[in-house]
Structure formats: C-alpha cells, structure tokens
Scaffold this active site. Structure first.
Site, short mmCIF file in Angstrom:
data_model
loop_
_atom_site.label_atom_id
_atom_site.label_comp_id
_atom_site.label_asym_id
_atom_site.label_seq_id
_atom_site.Cartn_x
_atom_site.Cartn_y
_atom_site.Cartn_z
N TYR A 157 0.80 -1.22 0.00
CA TYR A 157 0.00 0.00 0.00
C TYR A 157 0.83 1.27 0.00
O TYR A 157 0.28 2.37 0.01
CB TYR A 157 -0.91 0.02 1.23
CG TYR A 157 -2.10 -0.92 1.13
CD1 TYR A 157 -2.08 -2.02 0.30
CD2 TYR A 157 -3.24 -0.70 1.88
CE1 TYR A 157 -3.15 -2.89 0.22
CE2 TYR A 157 -4.33 -1.55 1.81
CZ TYR A 157 -4.27 -2.65 0.98
OH TYR A 157 -5.35 -3.50 0.90
N LYS A 207 2.88 -15.45 4.31
CA LYS A 207 2.95 -16.47 3.26
C LYS A 207 4.42 -16.69 2.91
O LYS A 207 4.84 -16.56 1.77
CB LYS A 207 2.14 -16.01 2.04
CG LYS A 207 1.95 -17.05 0.95
CD LYS A 207 1.03 -18.17 1.34
CE LYS A 207 0.82 -19.12 0.16
NZ LYS A 207 0.03 -20.32 0.54
N ASP A 240 -3.67 -18.22 3.63
CA ASP A 240 -4.77 -19.03 3.13
C ASP A 240 -5.31 -19.96 4.22
O ASP A 240 -6.52 -20.16 4.35
CB ASP A 240 -4.38 -19.81 1.88
CG ASP A 240 -2.99 -20.41 1.94
OD1 ASP A 240 -2.27 -20.16 2.93
OD2 ASP A 240 -2.60 -21.12 1.00
N ASP A 264 -5.78 -6.17 5.66
CA ASP A 264 -6.97 -5.55 5.07
C ASP A 264 -8.00 -6.61 4.70
O ASP A 264 -9.20 -6.47 4.98
CB ASP A 264 -6.55 -4.75 3.84
CG ASP A 264 -7.63 -3.78 3.38
OD1 ASP A 264 -8.68 -3.67 4.04
OD2 ASP A 264 -7.42 -3.13 2.35
N ASP A 268 -11.79 -7.85 7.03
CA ASP A 268 -13.14 -7.86 6.47
C ASP A 268 -13.79 -9.23 6.67
O ASP A 268 -14.98 -9.32 6.99
CB ASP A 268 -13.11 -7.50 4.99
CG ASP A 268 -13.08 -5.99 4.77
OD1 ASP A 268 -12.93 -5.25 5.76
OD2 ASP A 268 -13.19 -5.55 3.61
#
Length: 366
Positions: A157, A207, A240, A264, A268
């Site tokens: 970002y 990851k 994941d 982020d 959610d």
C-alpha cells in the site's frame, strides 16, 4: 493540551485531568450521521467539554466542489489535534467523476502515512445473539474475541509501483511490497504488548513459503521479538490457512499480527463472521504519539441509505471506545463496551430503530 478544572461534574464523577482537541471528519454518505452518534456517546461518557471537536470538510463532496482532497494546510491543522474521529468517505455509485483510488490514496492513506499510523487495530468479537454465517457447531461453547494488528505504513500500500507502455497491448503494471526490519519489528512489538493484556497468544499470518523475501523478514523479526515475551504463546499460519480457521475455528485466535494487504483482507472476513462490518471498529494508531491517531468504523459511506436515518452507528461508537482507551480513559471505554453489549443483547429480530435512537440508547446507558 489544556488542563480541566478539578471540580466535580454533575454526576459526581471527577473530570479527567486533561481536555483533548478532537478533529472530526464526518465524510460522505452515512459518515456524518454515525459520527454524530459517536460524539453523543463520547460526551455522555466523558462529560461535555472534555473532548473539544473541530469539524473538517473532507471527502468526495469536497473534491467534487473544489478539486481538493486533502490540502497541505488542512493536513497541518489536523496534525495539531490529539485524536481524530473519522466517519466514511466515498462518492455515490453514479458519480463517475471521482477516479478510483482518489480518496483512498489522497485522503485515507495520506493521513496514515503522514501521521505514521503504523498500527491498524481491528477488534473482532461475536456478541450474543448476533447473526453470523458461522455454523452452530463452530460457535457452540466457543469464545470468539480476537484483535488483528495490521501494519499500516508499508507493504503493497505504500505506492511503490508504476506503469510502462500504458494503454498499449504491452502495458506493464507493478506494485512493490516494501518491508523494512524497522517497520516490521515495531508493529510486531506492539502486537506482543497487546497480547500480554489479553490471553497471551499471538499468531503471525503471512505467506513465507512463497513470499520468501518479505515473509522471511516477518518470520525472523517475529521470532526475535518472541524471545522477549516468554509468557506469550506463538503461532504461525499461512494467510490461506488463516482464512480457513477464521470460519472453522475462530476461537483459536487472540492477537493476529500481519502485513498491510493481508490484514486488510482478513479483517473484512473477521468482521463478516462476527456480525458484519456494521459492528466493526478500527483504529489507525501512532503508538509513539508524535501524531494524532485516527479512529473510524470499518464500513463505507453507504450512499444508498444516506439521509434516511437508518444506519447503525454501533461501529462508530465502538471506535469511540478505542479512542478513549488510546487517550488513557479505559474506564470510560469499558462503559461504552458494556453499554453496546447490553444494547445488542436487547435487540429483537426485525426490530427497527433509527440511527439516533440507537445512539440515544447507548448514550443513556453509559
């Protein structure tokens, strides 16, 4: 900062020893509506005058009127505040004149980077009686209450990328994830410190089996910091796998620490499984307190229901509780949380209350 009088207030509570300059950015859509209820609850719990609000006109509507997103002069004014309460920004879906990313990069991310909000804090809690997509087998007897500590100033970002041969069949687009040992370690240390005030468990989510460079850095710094917190149990999950456990075993989580993009996305999902983003609070925090921290609901501006007085202000009110904790007023924050829990538990299926009615009920209960 100014110092408040030492006389008692009308409810016989001694006032806080400080007053706070509060910058208020209502924004667009339902933002001003829910922020008004947050301010109502803030005054009810802290006492009038403890937080001195200054309103700022920022968001899509300002850009459409003036072409300005966040002028440097306004940024400089915001920097003098103690804390910021933020509503939501976003243009009406029919407003095709607002370019994608204009508000996100020009306002939200600009504030986070300018004020070094390196901790994005998002609590997730499943309240009794709140509908959830989780199966009854998953939540039976389980305590779902965790917080995600998301790095807020680095990663994908930070805007390190670009375009080559734009508009041709050979166009190249790059986004570079920037991760510094300094930036990674400071957010990890913040997450470990928060774990010591909760259930002493922390999970790193990344990851590193594929993102070997950035993931390797995160993993090494996590293990190094863990040595300073021998009483905190540590865990690691690939992102994941974390998404799977958020819907099959969310009670395993206490504190999750992760990078900007993964955080982020995960927050959610975390909001979705604990009642929706209408209950999701967040804080963009500068733990060093060199700049004002900013507190906001996770939800967007919802222009389809703006002006109807039906938006649920609970996420904003819970964000006010985070703001109070940050300001060193934990008792007041706890009173808001208890009032919110009581309000949620008292709700009945099909019940319809206006935005202000919910705010009034919680304000009267604090």
């Amino acid at each position: 900062m100014t110092h408040a009088s030492t006389t008692t207030t009308g409810d016989h509570r001694p006032p806080p020893s400080r007053t706070f300059n509060l910058a208020v950015i209502g924004g667009d859509g339902i933002g001003p509506e829910v922020v008004a209820e947050g301010l109502k609850v803030l005054d009810a719990v802290a006492g009038p005058g403890v937080f001195k609000p200054t309103a700022y006109d920022l968001g899509a509507s300002r850009w459409q009127r003036t072409g300005e997103v966040l002028p440097d002069s306004v940024l400089a004014e915001l920097a003098t505040a103690d804390v910021i309460l933020f509503g939501a920004v976003g243009a009406d879906p029919g407003a095709t004149d607002v370019p994608s990313g204009l508000l996100e990069r020009g306002l939200l991310l600009k504030l986070r980077f300018a004020f070094d909000h390196y901790v994005n804090l998002r609590p997730s809690r499943l309240y009794p009686g709140v509908p959830t997509p989780l199966s009854e087998q998953v939540i039976a007897g389980q305590h779902v209450d965790f917080v995600v500590v998301r790095e807020g100033t680095e990663g994908l970002y930070c805007g390190n990328g670009g375009l080559v041969r734009t508009g041709t069949p050979y166009e190249i687009a790059t986004e570079v994830s920037v991760n510094t040992a300094y930036g990674v370690e400071r957010v990890i240390r913040d997450a470990f410190a928060r774990a010591t005030t909760r259930r002493n468990k922390i999970t790193l989510v990344h990851k590193h089996n594929v993102l070997v460079n950035a993931g390797g850095l995160w993993n090494r710094r996590f293990n190094a910091v863990a040595a300073d917190y021998p009483n905190v149990t540590t865990d690691y999950l690939h992102v994941d796998a974390a998404t799977i456990f958020l819907v099959t075993d969310p009670s395993r989580f206490d504190v999750i620490v992760t990078d900007n993009l993964f955080g982020d996305i995960l927050t959610d999902l975390a909001a979705a499984v604990t009642g929706g983003i209408g209950l999701a609070a967040s804080g963009n925090i500068n733990p060093d307190r060199r700049f004002p921290s900013m507190f906001e609901p996770v939800h967007g501006s919802a222009p389809d229901i703006a002006g109807q007085g039906i938006a649920d202000p609970t996420a904003t009110i819970l964000s006010v509780a985070l703001l109070l904790n940050h300001c060193g007023l934990p008792e007041e924050a706890a009173r808001i949380e208890r009032a919110v829990i009581a309000d949620i538990e008292a709700r009945t299926p099909g019940q319809s209350r206006t935005t202000s009615e919910i705010g009034d009920a919680i304000a009267s209960a604090v």
